[in-house]
Design a protein around this motif. Structure first.
Motif, short mmCIF file in Angstrom:
data_model
loop_
_atom_site.label_atom_id
_atom_site.label_comp_id
_atom_site.label_asym_id
_atom_site.label_seq_id
_atom_site.Cartn_x
_atom_site.Cartn_y
_atom_site.Cartn_z
N MET A 169 46.48 50.35 47.08
CA MET A 169 46.61 50.72 48.48
C MET A 169 47.28 52.07 48.64
O MET A 169 47.18 52.68 49.67
N LYS A 170 47.96 52.56 47.61
CA LYS A 170 48.61 53.86 47.71
C LYS A 170 47.59 54.98 47.91
O LYS A 170 47.93 56.02 48.42
N ARG A 171 46.37 54.75 47.50
CA ARG A 171 45.36 55.79 47.62
C ARG A 171 44.80 55.88 49.04
O ARG A 171 44.11 56.81 49.36
N TRP A 172 45.08 54.92 49.88
CA TRP A 172 44.56 54.88 51.25
C TRP A 172 45.70 54.64 52.24
O TRP A 172 45.78 53.59 52.87
N PRO A 173 46.58 55.61 52.41
CA PRO A 173 47.75 55.39 53.29
C PRO A 173 47.36 55.19 54.75
O PRO A 173 48.13 54.61 55.52
N GLU A 174 46.17 55.63 55.15
CA GLU A 174 45.73 55.47 56.54
C GLU A 174 45.67 54.00 56.94
O GLU A 174 45.91 53.65 58.10
N PHE A 175 45.36 53.15 55.98
CA PHE A 175 45.16 51.73 56.27
C PHE A 175 46.47 50.95 56.35
O PHE A 175 46.45 49.76 56.66
N ARG A 176 47.59 51.60 56.06
CA ARG A 176 48.89 50.93 56.14
C ARG A 176 49.63 51.21 57.43
O ARG A 176 50.69 50.66 57.66
N HIS A 177 49.08 52.06 58.28
CA HIS A 177 49.74 52.39 59.54
C HIS A 177 49.72 51.16 60.46
O HIS A 177 48.68 50.52 60.61
N PRO A 178 50.85 50.84 61.09
CA PRO A 178 50.91 49.65 61.95
C PRO A 178 49.88 49.65 63.08
O PRO A 178 49.33 48.59 63.39
N LEU A 179 49.61 50.79 63.68
CA LEU A 179 48.63 50.82 64.77
C LEU A 179 47.23 50.47 64.26
O LEU A 179 46.49 49.73 64.92
N PHE A 180 46.87 50.95 63.08
CA PHE A 180 45.57 50.60 62.51
C PHE A 180 45.50 49.11 62.23
O PHE A 180 44.51 48.45 62.56
N ILE A 181 46.54 48.57 61.63
CA ILE A 181 46.56 47.14 61.30
C ILE A 181 46.47 46.29 62.57
O ILE A 181 45.69 45.35 62.64
N VAL A 182 47.22 46.66 63.59
CA VAL A 182 47.18 45.93 64.87
C VAL A 182 45.79 46.03 65.49
O VAL A 182 45.23 45.04 65.97
N ALA A 183 45.20 47.22 65.48
CA ALA A 183 43.87 47.40 66.06
C ALA A 183 42.83 46.56 65.32
O ALA A 183 41.96 45.94 65.95
N VAL A 184 42.91 46.51 64.00
CA VAL A 184 41.96 45.71 63.22
C VAL A 184 42.12 44.24 63.55
O VAL A 184 41.13 43.53 63.80
N PHE A 185 43.35 43.75 63.60
CA PHE A 185 43.57 42.34 63.91
C PHE A 185 43.19 42.00 65.35
O PHE A 185 42.63 40.93 65.61
N LEU A 186 43.47 42.90 66.28
CA LEU A 186 43.04 42.66 67.67
C LEU A 186 41.53 42.59 67.77
O LEU A 186 40.98 41.70 68.43
#
Length: 125
Positions: A1-18
């Protein structure tokens, strides 16, 4: 996951789960939700998800740098493209698609959220 830091941002995670929760409810669970949520939640979450995926791909395969960010003109173009396609063109070809100008506003809010919180140079990890 270190190679894709964009996917660890809380807003991205929240948007995906929403968005995933919205789709799960729409097609499987069918819980009654307020009309405001069922009408605009998917549109609001769509742009941060799509733009983050595009940013990660652009950084990885084209720019080859984690410092790359989308220029504002690209963000406006993405908003215009998505709005025109889903609210202007698709309703003419699909019986289930409905043109709603408020959807375009939800896409704009999602694009602004992406611009303010996700469209930043990735920190080296």
């Amino acid at each position: 996951m270190k190679r894709w830091p964009e996917f660890r941002h809380p807003l991205f995670i929240v948007a995906v789960f929403l968005y995933a929760g919205y789709l799960l409810n729409r097609y499987l669970v069918h819980w009654p939700l307020p009309t405001l949520l069922t009408s605009y939640l998917g549109d609001l979450a769509a742009m941060p998800v799509m733009l983050t995926l595009a940013l990660a791909a652009q950084r990885r395969f084209v720019a080859h740098t984690r410092a790359f960010i989308f220029p504002n003109t690209w963000l406006v173009a993405a908003w215009v493209y998505v709005s025109l396609w889903f609210e202007g063109i698709l309703p003419y070809f699909s019986a289930t698609a409905v043109a709603d100008p408020i959807d375009a506003l939800a896409y704009a809010v999602g694009t602004v959220a992406f611009r303010l919180w996700l469209n930043k140079p990735a920190l080296a990890t």
